[in-house]
Design a protein around this motif. Structure first.
Motif, PDB file in Angstrom:
ATOM      1  N   LYS A   1       0.819  -1.222   0.000  1.00 36.47           N
ATOM      2  CA  LYS A   1       0.000   0.000   0.000  1.00 36.47           C
ATOM      3  C   LYS A   1       0.852   1.270   0.000  1.00 36.47           C
ATOM      4  O   LYS A   1       0.615   2.188  -0.792  1.00 36.47           O
ATOM      5  N   THR A   2       1.846   1.316   0.890  1.00 37.62           N
ATOM      6  CA  THR A   2       2.682   2.517   0.968  1.00 37.62           C
ATOM      7  C   THR A   2       3.512   2.681  -0.300  1.00 37.62           C
ATOM      8  O   THR A   2       3.685   3.791  -0.811  1.00 37.62           O
ATOM      9  N   THR A   3       3.979   1.568  -0.846  1.00 45.41           N
ATOM     10  CA  THR A   3       4.718   1.611  -2.106  1.00 45.41           C
ATOM     11  C   THR A   3       3.839   2.223  -3.195  1.00 45.41           C
ATOM     12  O   THR A   3       4.274   3.115  -3.934  1.00 45.41           O
TER      13      THR A   3
ATOM     14  N   PHE B   1       1.407  10.885   6.109  1.00 43.78           N
ATOM     15  CA  PHE B   1       1.851   9.553   6.519  1.00 43.78           C
ATOM     16  C   PHE B   1       1.287   9.140   7.871  1.00 43.78           C
ATOM     17  O   PHE B   1       0.721   9.937   8.614  1.00 43.78           O
ATOM     18  N   GLN B   2       1.541   7.872   8.146  1.00 51.34           N
ATOM     19  CA  GLN B   2       1.025   7.169   9.309  1.00 51.34           C
ATOM     20  C   GLN B   2       1.427   7.770  10.649  1.00 51.34           C
ATOM     21  O   GLN B   2       0.605   7.942  11.535  1.00 51.34           O
ATOM     22  N   ASN B   3       2.716   8.097  10.758  1.00 50.77           N
ATOM     23  CA  ASN B   3       3.222   8.398  12.084  1.00 50.77           C
ATOM     24  C   ASN B   3       3.303   9.910  12.318  1.00 50.77           C
ATOM     25  O   ASN B   3       4.165  10.576  11.768  1.00 50.77           O
TER      26      ASN B   3
ATOM     27  N   ALA C   1      -3.603   9.895   1.793  1.00 51.32           N
ATOM     28  CA  ALA C   1      -3.555   9.777   3.248  1.00 51.32           C
ATOM     29  C   ALA C   1      -3.219   8.329   3.567  1.00 51.32           C
ATOM     30  O   ALA C   1      -4.039   7.440   3.355  1.00 51.32           O
ATOM     31  N   ASP C   2      -1.974   8.084   3.998  1.00 51.97           N
ATOM     32  CA  ASP C   2      -1.516   6.715   4.261  1.00 51.97           C
ATOM     33  C   ASP C   2      -1.674   6.434   5.748  1.00 51.97           C
ATOM     34  O   ASP C   2      -0.832   6.812   6.550  1.00 51.97           O
ATOM     35  N   GLU C   3      -2.755   5.790   6.118  1.00 50.99           N
ATOM     36  CA  GLU C   3      -3.083   5.482   7.516  1.00 50.99           C
ATOM     37  C   GLU C   3      -2.886   6.697   8.410  1.00 50.99           C
ATOM     38  O   GLU C   3      -2.185   6.614   9.418  1.00 50.99           O
TER      39      GLU C   3
HETATM   40 MG   LIG Z   1       2.274   1.215   4.783  1.00 54.95          MG
END
Ligand SMILES: [Mg+2]
Ligand SMILES: Nc1ncnc2c1ncn2[C@@H]1O[C@H](COP(=O)(O)OP(=O)(O)OP(=O)(O)O)[C@@H](O)[C@H]1O
Length: 266
Positions: free
Chosen positions: A47-49, A91-93, A173-175
């Motif tokens: 997914k992130t890729t 990103f996620q974090n 929007a990645d998580e």
């Molecule tokens: Mg990911």
């Protein structure tokens, strides 16, 4: 607004030979203006890729990317720089999303400065930043602090303000809320949805939480092992997945998320 066609990404597998491993395999999708495509799939499925390829932070091995009518598959970094304003990613974090040594005010204003929309610390810039923090629900006092002096939810609000500052046409929007507790997640997703109504950006929203994806998406794509297995309208995918993998995913259903989302929305 954005179309990916037959996208694949592979990496070299071994240090001597030239065997390769495929991370993303022949992925095709498009997202219209004002629309959100939710992408769900297990950890490590690519997914992130795919998110990095869709935003052209990474080049695909094969395939084509079209953004707002332009083929951006192979454009140079210089040409891409002009388009960067239109394409933003979250990103996620939240901890690593902002530079810990830069105050929230400057982090929010930074992308506008890069794209020369406002000059540093002018009244126009301050007015725009104030407008943005009103949208995302931050107070003026937060602007004078460093990211480490805010909660995770507040940092993610600041990230959203930063992303919205340049009125992008496409947001990935990645998580973006997976590190936050349920009620804060719901509030941030509502801000994102409200902003989308106003600015009409296309959105690729990635999560492994079906409740979250359902709350924000118009269509959903299910990904596994680098491939999109099925794609369709939110309700048809959630109520009647066609693949075995899709059915198994839907069993992980976060019912309590809806209760919380209803509470925040009303
Ligand atoms: Mg990911
Ligand atoms: N630069 C790279 N070189 C080789 N393999 C990579 C590289 N980047 C990622 N991978 C591999 O590609 C696969 C997919 O990674 P990716 O980060 O896209 O997964 P993901 O679906 O986002 O997972 P998660 O849900 O955990 O965030 C993983 O097996 C990962 O190890």
């Amino acid at each position: 607004m954005i179309a990916l066609e037959n996208i694949s990404k592979s990496y070299r597998k071994n240090i001597f030979g030239n065997q390769r491993t495929d991370i993303v395999k022949d992925v095709t999708f498009n997202i219209q203006k004002g629309e959100t495509l939710g992408l769900i799939g297990a950890s490590g499925c690519g997914k992130t890729t795919l998110a990095k390829i869709a935003t052209r932070l990474m080049k695909p091995t094969t395939g084509q990317i079209e953004f707002d009518g332009n083929d951006i598959t192979a454009v140079s970094e210089t040409e891409m720089r002009k388009m960067r304003q239109q394409i933003q990613i979250m990103f996620q974090n939240p901890e690593s999303a902002l530079n810990p040594r830069i105050k929230i005010y400057d982090s929010i204003a930074e992308i506008m400065r890069i794209h020369k929309i406002h000059k540093k610390n002018t009244a126009d810039e301050k007015r725009k930043v104030k407008e943005l923090i009103d949208i995302v629900g931050l107070q003026e006092e937060h602007l004078l602090r460093y990211p480490g002096e805010l909660s995770g939810g507040q940092v993610q609000r600041a990230v959203l303000a930063r992303v919205l500052s340049v009125e992008p046409k496409f947001i990935v929007a990645d998580e973006p809320t997976s590190m936050l507790d349920v009620s804060v997640q719901a509030q941030i997703l509502k801000i994102l949805k409200d902003a989308q109504k106003e600015y009409q950006f296309a959105c690729l929203f990635i999560s492994h939480n079906i409740g979250v994806v359902k709350a924000v998406s118009d269509r959903i794509a299910i990904m596994n092992e680098g491939m999109i297995l099925e794609e369709g309208e939110v309700n048809s995918i959630i109520d009647a997945p066609k693949t075995e993998f899709g059915k198994a995913l839907m069993d992980n259903y976060y019912a309590d998320f809806y209760v919380e989302l209803d509470r925040v929305a009303n």
